[in-house]
Design an enzyme around this catalytic site. Structure first.
Site, PDB file in Angstrom:
ATOM      1  CG  HIS A 180      -5.712   6.232  -2.111  1.00  0.00           C
ATOM      2  ND1 HIS A 180      -6.134   5.746  -3.307  1.00  0.00           N
ATOM      3  CD2 HIS A 180      -5.848   7.771  -2.282  1.00  0.00           C
ATOM      4  CE1 HIS A 180      -6.405   6.627  -4.190  1.00  0.00           C
ATOM      5  NE2 HIS A 180      -5.921   7.933  -3.653  1.00  0.00           N
ATOM      6  CD  GLU A 385      -7.565  10.165   2.783  1.00  0.00           C
ATOM      7  OE1 GLU A 385      -8.499  10.633   2.294  1.00  0.00           O
ATOM      8  OE2 GLU A 385      -6.521   9.779   1.972  1.00  0.00           O
TER       9      GLU A 385
END
Ligand code: AMP
Length: 414
Positions: A180, A385
């Site tokens: 992550h 992201e």
């Protein structure tokens, strides 16, 4: 510049097309069930009805061709020709110790990603298929790779080594990598901006809690520890993953239940976490609904989830000798005000004080939810992201273009 961001999985592929002039998303979509007769292609364009098509897509090369057809479709596309796509950015899960930042794809990079297949057997081969499919469909278009692990490459040895024989690290690179990273990186940048303070002055703990969950200690802008390890199984309790446990449980369970390694692997990754304790669901919304109806197992699952997260917050405060900001992101972190309230409840010794009204507000915007007299600022930052992948790709491509033009000018002068 138009940049296509791709997240390729083994049987699906998600994409977003960015116009980097104002960092806007022109189109986003997915190709699902690749390899089947009934593959599904969907595309969303802001302000227009969503598109959905079912057709036979047998491989990633055809999947990329279909998505390019979609974005350049004369009727429902958003660009006139695929020649407008000037660069492609890929999400890659594992960058090992080799990749400490995003890079442009070349033959060496492809070889190195292949050498990391062992560390991410479910993900990296699929990402490579995405890269190859783009090469086939958009020959000559530069591609960049952005790694989930790269942000955590700043962790010191004390944080990334396991206390096991060092030969395992030397031979097989068994160590903690963390995941992550793109999300933790993105939200820490955003948090510093929201706080109006330079990132390199701040001690932050970011909690990316969605189906997968991880927590990162970010000191002066760099990751100094994170809860996931060699694989995304370590750390927090998750939807279907156990997170931390006594490793002796593995041989003990195999012995008692007559299970194979693969059975235990599947148990810890797919049948543990929220779903195991609640006996109901891995989805936090369903857990909260059941809790509201008095379901005791759902309550226990919620409480354990909170308890384990709070332990990490305490640990990372100790690691950094303090914390200035606590950041919540991803599906649960962004949406569950009750979970945020519960996590912060026992952090009063740190001086964490929530503003209940701000915490309860429903908005998709980055915001502060702590009270004005809270010693630690608490923020909710929606993660993005894809935007970070687009930004890194843009930076790498423009840097390369300016270095090439510099070289040409030097050549002319000479
Ligand atoms: P992600 O993996 O980031 O998409 O997050 C998925 C998780 O977020 C699932 O457990 C969802 O139940 C949870 N989630 C999404 N919306 C809410 C909500 N409004 N309240 C609680 N949990 C939510």
């Amino acid at each position: 510049m138009k940049i296509l961001v791709i997240n390729a999985g083994s049987s699906s592929l998600k994409y977003q097309l960015y116009d980097m002039t104002a960092e806007t998303v022109l189109a986003s979509g997915s190709v699902e069930r690749i390899g089947m007769e009934t593959s599904i292609v969907t595309q969303a364009v802001p302000g227009r009805p969503d598109m959905r098509e079912v057709s036979e897509i047998l491989d990633h090369v055809t999947a990329v061709k279909r998505l390019l057809d979609m974005i350049a479709h004369p009727e429902y596309g958003v660009i006139e020709s695929i020649a407008e796509v000037q660069a492609v950015g890929h999400r890659v899960v594992h960058g090992g110790e080799v990749f400490k930042q995003s890079v442009l794809v070349d033959e060496t990079v492809k070889l190195e990603i292949r050498q990391l297949f062992d560390l991410a057997p479910l993900h990296n081969p699929a990402h490579m298929m995405g890269i190859t499919a783009v090469e086939t469909n958009l020959p000559g278009v530069p591609q960049a790779v952005v790694f989930d692990t790269a942000f955590h490459q700043t962790m010191p040895e004390v944080a990334y080594l396991y206390p096991i024989p060092k030969v395992l690290y030397r031979r097989h690179k068994i160590r903690r990598y963390g995941f992550h990273g793109t999300s933790h990186h993105y939200v820490s940048d955003q948090a510093a901006e929201l706080l109006g303070r330079p990132l390199d002055e701040l001690k932050m703990i970011s909690c990316h809690i969605g189906n997968g969950a991880s927590c990162t200690a970010i000191q002066h802008g760099v990751s100094v520890d994170t809860s996931m390890g060699l694989t995304p199984l370590e750390g927090l309790m998750m939807g279907t993953r156990s997170g931390d446990l006594d490793p002796a449980i593995v041989p003990f369970t195999m012995n008692k239940e007559d299970l194979t390694l693969s059975d235990v692997n599947s148990m810890l990754n797919k049948h543990s976490g929220l779903v195991a304790i609640s006996g109901l669901s891995s989805d936090m919304r369903e857990i909260e609904e059941a809790m509201a109806e008095g379901d005791r197992n759902a309550r226990l699952a919620f409480d354990m989830y909170v308890y384990r997260l709070r332990k990490y917050i305490g640990a990372y405060t100790a690691v950094m000798d303090g914390v200035d900001a606590l950041v919540f992101t991803a599906g649960i972190g962004e949406n569950s005000s009750s979970l945020r309230a519960e996590v912060c409840k026992n952090l009063s010794y740190l001086g964490v004080k929530l503003d209940d009204a701000k915490n309860g507000m429903r908005t998709k915007k980055p915001r502060e939810i702590s009270a004005p007299d809270s010693r630690v600022r608490v923020l909710v930052i929606p993660t993005n992201e894809e935007l970070l992948i687009a930004r890194d790709t843009y930076k790498l491509v423009t840097e390369q273009a300016s270095s090439l033009s510099g070289q040409r000018e030097e050549g002319t002068d000479a």
